[in-house]
Design an enzyme around this catalytic site. Sequence first.
Site, mmCIF file in Angstrom:
data_model
loop_
_atom_site.group_PDB
_atom_site.id
_atom_site.type_symbol
_atom_site.label_atom_id
_atom_site.label_comp_id
_atom_site.label_asym_id
_atom_site.label_seq_id
_atom_site.Cartn_x
_atom_site.Cartn_y
_atom_site.Cartn_z
ATOM 1 N N GLU A 113 -109.285 38.567 70.422
ATOM 2 C CA GLU A 113 -108.424 39.602 71.361
ATOM 3 C C GLU A 113 -108.623 38.626 72.605
ATOM 4 O O GLU A 113 -109.330 37.618 72.750
ATOM 5 C CB GLU A 113 -109.800 40.503 71.667
ATOM 6 C CG GLU A 113 -109.769 41.327 70.609
ATOM 7 C CD GLU A 113 -110.968 42.616 70.991
ATOM 8 O OE1 GLU A 113 -111.365 42.494 72.029
ATOM 9 O OE2 GLU A 113 -111.053 43.536 70.067
ATOM 10 N N LYS A 115 -109.549 38.203 76.610
ATOM 11 C CA LYS A 115 -110.784 38.530 77.521
ATOM 12 C C LYS A 115 -110.247 38.820 78.824
ATOM 13 O O LYS A 115 -109.549 38.068 79.652
ATOM 14 C CB LYS A 115 -111.563 37.175 77.480
ATOM 15 C CG LYS A 115 -112.868 37.556 78.322
ATOM 16 C CD LYS A 115 -114.008 36.396 78.179
ATOM 17 C CE LYS A 115 -115.190 36.685 78.935
ATOM 18 N NZ LYS A 115 -115.225 37.102 80.124
ATOM 19 N N ASP A 117 -109.732 40.211 82.553
ATOM 20 C CA ASP A 117 -110.493 39.687 83.543
ATOM 21 C C ASP A 117 -110.278 40.790 84.736
ATOM 22 O O ASP A 117 -109.625 41.113 85.407
ATOM 23 C CB ASP A 117 -109.813 38.449 84.327
ATOM 24 C CG ASP A 117 -110.735 37.917 85.135
ATOM 25 O OD1 ASP A 117 -111.916 38.149 85.190
ATOM 26 O OD2 ASP A 117 -110.268 36.896 86.005
ATOM 27 N N TYR A 224 -112.005 47.942 74.257
ATOM 28 C CA TYR A 224 -112.458 46.714 73.488
ATOM 29 C C TYR A 224 -113.734 47.106 72.394
ATOM 30 O O TYR A 224 -114.230 46.097 71.684
ATOM 31 C CB TYR A 224 -112.448 45.393 73.850
ATOM 32 C CG TYR A 224 -113.526 45.310 75.106
ATOM 33 C CD1 TYR A 224 -114.946 45.691 74.852
ATOM 34 C CD2 TYR A 224 -113.158 45.179 76.448
ATOM 35 C CE1 TYR A 224 -115.747 45.622 75.911
ATOM 36 C CE2 TYR A 224 -113.959 45.163 77.602
ATOM 37 C CZ TYR A 224 -115.492 45.284 77.238
ATOM 38 O OH TYR A 224 -116.229 45.086 78.115
ATOM 39 N N LYS A 315 -113.409 30.351 77.333
ATOM 40 C CA LYS A 315 -113.046 30.458 78.474
ATOM 41 C C LYS A 315 -111.900 29.559 78.817
ATOM 42 O O LYS A 315 -112.400 28.565 78.446
ATOM 43 C CB LYS A 315 -114.070 30.555 79.365
ATOM 44 C CG LYS A 315 -114.908 31.745 79.509
ATOM 45 C CD LYS A 315 -114.804 32.691 80.395
ATOM 46 C CE LYS A 315 -115.684 32.422 82.154
ATOM 47 N NZ LYS A 315 -115.729 33.618 82.636
ATOM 48 N N CYS A 409 -104.085 30.699 120.914
ATOM 49 C CA CYS A 409 -103.045 30.945 120.241
ATOM 50 C C CYS A 409 -102.214 29.859 119.898
ATOM 51 O O CYS A 409 -101.829 29.195 121.154
ATOM 52 C CB CYS A 409 -102.210 32.078 120.648
ATOM 53 S SG CYS A 409 -100.621 32.324 119.577
ATOM 54 N N CYS A 412 -98.856 30.632 122.076
ATOM 55 C CA CYS A 412 -98.637 30.859 123.501
ATOM 56 C C CYS A 412 -99.984 30.530 124.208
ATOM 57 O O CYS A 412 -100.028 30.996 125.300
ATOM 58 C CB CYS A 412 -98.233 32.446 123.679
ATOM 59 S SG CYS A 412 -99.729 33.403 123.082
ATOM 60 N N CYS A 427 -103.977 37.371 118.200
ATOM 61 C CA CYS A 427 -103.720 37.098 119.679
ATOM 62 C C CYS A 427 -103.089 38.159 120.380
ATOM 63 O O CYS A 427 -102.516 38.973 120.012
ATOM 64 C CB CYS A 427 -102.287 35.868 119.297
ATOM 65 S SG CYS A 427 -101.369 35.783 120.985
ATOM 66 N N CYS A 433 -96.000 36.665 123.252
ATOM 67 C CA CYS A 433 -96.112 35.615 122.543
ATOM 68 C C CYS A 433 -94.821 35.478 121.608
ATOM 69 O O CYS A 433 -94.202 36.247 121.084
ATOM 70 C CB CYS A 433 -97.297 35.795 121.616
ATOM 71 S SG CYS A 433 -97.750 34.622 120.399
HETATM 72 S S1 IVH Z 1 -116.632 42.387 73.873
HETATM 73 C C1 IVH Z 1 -121.836 42.384 73.987
HETATM 74 N N1 IVH Z 1 -114.124 42.196 74.474
HETATM 75 O O1 IVH Z 1 -116.390 40.316 79.218
HETATM 76 C C2 IVH Z 1 -120.309 42.335 74.904
HETATM 77 N N2 IVH Z 1 -115.592 41.893 76.128
HETATM 78 O O2 IVH Z 1 -119.503 38.684 79.109
HETATM 79 C C3 IVH Z 1 -119.236 42.727 74.035
HETATM 80 N N3 IVH Z 1 -114.422 41.390 78.217
HETATM 81 O O3 IVH Z 1 -118.182 42.068 81.176
HETATM 82 C C4 IVH Z 1 -118.080 42.639 74.963
HETATM 83 N N4 IVH Z 1 -112.554 41.524 77.627
HETATM 84 O O4 IVH Z 1 -116.482 43.371 79.971
HETATM 85 C C5 IVH Z 1 -115.327 42.191 74.791
HETATM 86 N N5 IVH Z 1 -111.825 41.820 74.494
HETATM 87 C C6 IVH Z 1 -112.972 41.722 75.141
HETATM 88 C C7 IVH Z 1 -113.200 41.818 76.508
HETATM 89 C C8 IVH Z 1 -114.565 41.699 76.897
HETATM 90 C C9 IVH Z 1 -113.115 41.393 78.586
HETATM 91 C C10 IVH Z 1 -115.684 41.447 79.433
HETATM 92 C C11 IVH Z 1 -116.618 42.459 79.176
HETATM 93 C C12 IVH Z 1 -117.921 41.788 79.793
HETATM 94 C C13 IVH Z 1 -117.652 40.355 79.798
HETATM 95 C C14 IVH Z 1 -118.462 39.588 78.671
#
Ligand code: IVH
Length: 669
Positions: A113, A115, A117, A224, A315, A409, A412, A427, A433
């Site tokens: 999946e 991740k 942010d 998720y 990551k 500034c 000016c 300013c 200005c």
């Molecule tokens: S599963 C036991 N799936 O990443 C934790 N986490 O450190 C199970 N996050 O703050 C999390 N996308 O909020 C999972 N597809 C995804 C995710 C996801 C983002 C975040 C989650 C957590 C951090 C994991």
Amino acid sequence: MDKSEIKARIEELSASLRQHNYDYYVLSAPTISDFDFDQSLKELEKLETEHPELAGENSPTKRVGGDITKKFDTVAHEYPMLSLSNSYSREEIVEWENRIHKLSPTTPTYVCELKYDGVAIGIRYEDGKLKEAVTRGDGSKGEVVTTNVRTIKTIPLQIKGDFPAKFEIRGEIFFPLENFNRLNEMREELGEDLYANPRNTASGTLKLHNSAIVAERGLDCYLYGVYGENLAAPSHSEAVKKAGEWGFKIPDPAKNRITTCTSIDEIMTFIDFWDKERSKLPFEIDGIVIKVDNYIQQDDLGFTAKSPRWAIAYKFKAERVETTLNEVTYQVGRTGAITPVANLEPVLLAGTTVKRASLHNADQIAKLNLHEHDSVYVEKGGEIIPKIIGVNEDKRQPDANPVIFINNCPECNTELVRKEGEAKHHCPNFVGCATQIKSRIEHFISRKAMDIDGLGPETIDLLFKQGLIENYADLYLLTFHDIVELERMADKSANNAIKSITDSKNIPFESVLFALGIRFVGETVAKILAKHFKNIDALIAANLEELINVEEIGDKIAQSIILFFESETNRDIIARLKEYGLSFEMIVAEDASDVLANNTFVISGVFEKVSRKELKELIEKNGGKNTGSISAKTSYLVAGENMGPAKLAKATDLGVNIISEDEFLAMIS
Ligand code: IVH
């Protein structure tokens, strides 16, 4: 309608609006027009206002927010909210997969999946209704942000289908890049500090006390994980599918945003794909999550103290480069805000050449401990402007001086001020200005303000340098000759510019007010003020209290308006603009009246002499109010041809006056 009929109608409207919300926000495939949606929503709102005891706590009307949370309570998580073990190295992912493989009796299936942010959220549902939404907090307890989470349109308040009586669903709340950039553009226009990145802003937004602002900002959420007993799904992938059926937003396998696979090669293909493609996503991700799919296998693998053994996050290395800081320069904004800018040795980053990065404010420079000619790390997220995220201090020359924020500034030379509670220096030389004046003129002529064509920033600069304009009022004294004699200016362009300046005298008051460039008075605020005060003299005369009493005008905006009109220069400019014929009052249509004041109208059917649209305009022009559905509060039903029998019956039932088109026209004649 008797009470049971009203109850049934409320339920019917709620169910249909819920489905349309899902089609629109989750599937991006609406099946009705915005207008029809609004009509149903209004009808529901009306019924709920008249019968608050019948209004469900999860009604679709609750999406717009408005509830205030003074203090967020803390509660314990039923299932601890752990984090994932992270890795930046592909080798570690290979090792992890190897370990899992060895421990598994059969070839394991994995789910890959994105991740996301953003900020983690746990949402509890009971009997299909959203009960409570809690932030991660310290993992064992978090803050209750239910009121704010309810405003996120992709999170269902009431789920559908075959769902467990009790469960918790977890996911990530994030700021879609389009909404984040729009928010920052708006802040820039108002002279406010910009938000640094979508993740922190999502997190800050979730903790706002006023849920109406949360609703407006447009957060989103991907789910998720499902937690609970008797989930009736043997695996993560099945549970996610189920969540989709219940109405949650889940990743689309057709867009490769989630996949199931059985080998390390397939995992790597998924990682490689998103490492390249992630910059095209409409939201930010910071990696890929790989999970063992089967729940029994997950249980067997178990947890370490901090994270599950059955999942790992790869990551992405942020797209980061190192380059040299050539110089820090300072930009002066329209409202006098000073923004330090790092001028860099040009460097290629995520497909574009970066030469400059914003340093935001004095605190940011101090935080980076920035020195002259430092070697700096530059990153680019989803935001438009790249940022400096650190300094390579090993490369610093021993005699390098720290970068010291300017005191005066750069345009000016006026001494800068920094107000308490504000991040930026300003300013204060609003009237003298040059840069502020020029950008105020640019704002004045912009499309949403006076909409004057043919005068670009270079032309404004030339006119200013030649002393032909000193402020925006001077634009109205310009002649064809003044303009045509400027460098690279053709007859046709000069003519266009003059015509456009003259035409701008017809721009309505609310746009003129916006054009003046009062700090914190954007388009919307200008509209509110114009509508309330009706003309500029009333606005100039208003004191702080009168301004704050206007709906949506807070202390900050009110103070800024007072400051603007306190200036004699500003008042002189306005007097001149008035003299030149700009609109400084709301135009009241000649045929307007208030004969229909305090009356509410519903129109239904087809009319002979006027269209439905014209009829509605006539009602408003004469002080009446249009509504979509009949209630005891309706004053008149204007009945046309082919009107629905149900409406007629309802109006008769409630004793509403039913009038024809001719009778209506007679009322206003
Ligand atoms: S599963 C036991 N799936 O990443 C934790 N986490 O450190 C199970 N996050 O703050 C999390 N996308 O909020 C999972 N597809 C995804 C995710 C996801 C983002 C975040 C989650 C957590 C951090 C994991």
